[in-house]
Design a protein around this motif. Sequence first.
Motif, PDB file in Angstrom:
ATOM      1  N   SER A  77      -7.413   2.790  -4.035  1.00  0.00           N
ATOM      2  CA  SER A  77      -8.656   1.508  -3.836  1.00  0.00           C
ATOM      3  C   SER A  77      -8.796   0.802  -3.791  1.00  0.00           C
ATOM      4  N   ALA A  78      -8.807   0.394  -5.046  1.00  0.00           N
ATOM      5  CA  ALA A  78      -9.133  -0.358  -5.726  1.00  0.00           C
ATOM      6  C   ALA A  78      -8.075  -1.455  -6.416  1.00  0.00           C
ATOM      7  N   GLY A  79      -6.406  -0.327  -6.638  1.00  0.00           N
ATOM      8  CA  GLY A  79      -5.336  -1.310  -7.218  1.00  0.00           C
ATOM      9  C   GLY A  79      -5.335  -2.424  -6.887  1.00  0.00           C
ATOM     10  N   PRO A  80      -5.249  -3.261  -5.502  1.00  0.00           N
ATOM     11  CA  PRO A  80      -5.019  -4.691  -5.343  1.00  0.00           C
ATOM     12  C   PRO A  80      -5.707  -5.561  -6.390  1.00  0.00           C
ATOM     13  N   TYR A  81      -7.004  -5.025  -6.824  1.00  0.00           N
ATOM     14  CA  TYR A  81      -8.675  -5.838  -7.435  1.00  0.00           C
ATOM     15  C   TYR A  81      -8.049  -5.834  -8.500  1.00  0.00           C
ATOM     16  N   MET A  82      -6.976  -5.478  -9.658  1.00  0.00           N
ATOM     17  CA  MET A  82      -6.937  -5.085 -10.608  1.00  0.00           C
ATOM     18  C   MET A  82      -5.801  -5.656 -11.322  1.00  0.00           C
ATOM     19  N   ASP A  83      -6.293  -5.809 -12.706  1.00  0.00           N
ATOM     20  CA  ASP A  83      -4.758  -6.080 -13.512  1.00  0.00           C
ATOM     21  C   ASP A  83      -4.253  -4.855 -13.987  1.00  0.00           C
TER      22      ASP A  83
END
Length: 334
Positions: A77-83
């Motif tokens: 769900s949130a992988g693209p928004y984290m480093d």
Amino acid sequence: MANLRAANGHPEPWDVKFLGIGNETWGGGGNMRPEYYADVYRQYQTFVRQYGKEPLYKIACGPNIDDFNWTSVVMQSAGPYMDGLSLHHYALTDLWEHKGDAVDFTDDEWRSLLNSAKKMDYFIHEHALRMDRYDPEHRVDLIVDEWGSWLKEQAGTNPAFLYQQNTLRDAMVAATTLNIFNKHAERVHMANIAQMVNVLQSMVLTDGSKMLLTPTYFVFLMYQFHQDANRLAAYCSQGSDLSYTVSEKDGEYILSFCNASLTADEPVEITLPTAVGKATYAKILHEDQANAHNTFDDPERVQLKDFTQAQAEGPAVRLQVPKMSVVTLKFEKK
């Protein structure tokens, strides 16, 4: 808030590089479900604006030990928004409610604490597999931002302060864990021991104006040579209690070994890519007592000593790693 910062003596913005959004949100940080946390993370990271020249590195709250479902849900769900995605794991002798003593422990408790620390290898491997499903390019790093021994607090201290003594056993935990991190260097971008001073597996203990260095401190002192080095694949015949790291930097090979066995020395032979010259650094952390530790009355009981048992011939390095010891060697490349 900017005016408040300036009024307190820092008119320029803080040069923050790493930002974790939420901490242990599966527990005391909110008792959230992964589905809910993923949405909250997506919302909050939106308002972490990029103002400086260097990109801000955003770290999402990852799983509690072996909660693999958390990793899958949050990455999807949130992988693209984290480093980075965090992971916490503490070494225990038993269950949370039956933590062992930091100094007065049995051989079985020595082994159980080390076995608990070794689980880090499994956790990193399994969580990385889940991350790979949604991030095959390995853009998102694994951030092990809490690890170390969690034992009983020292008698007479405030239980909430988590003050515990630090013995040779904790040094074995530190070296074993650092070897695991080095093994998974392609995924583990950052790894932070829980606290540095007076809390859990500390590197420094203080009492008023007094200060001492713990066995864990000396492990970090030896392993610093692996920073910014290139990890080398290395193989040696070894027992289950021996772990190691071999790396290369600035014309030198760095070799670190940890033999966590209580009973057996371990002969080791490593064949390096090229012939080596003399050793430029050779130290060992070793004591005959498993619970050896430094106190304010005897602050230098456990110290690094020179190690003279390694032999180099061509590209081969041979040594015997004593039981309950950590050894680091540096050799010049010929």
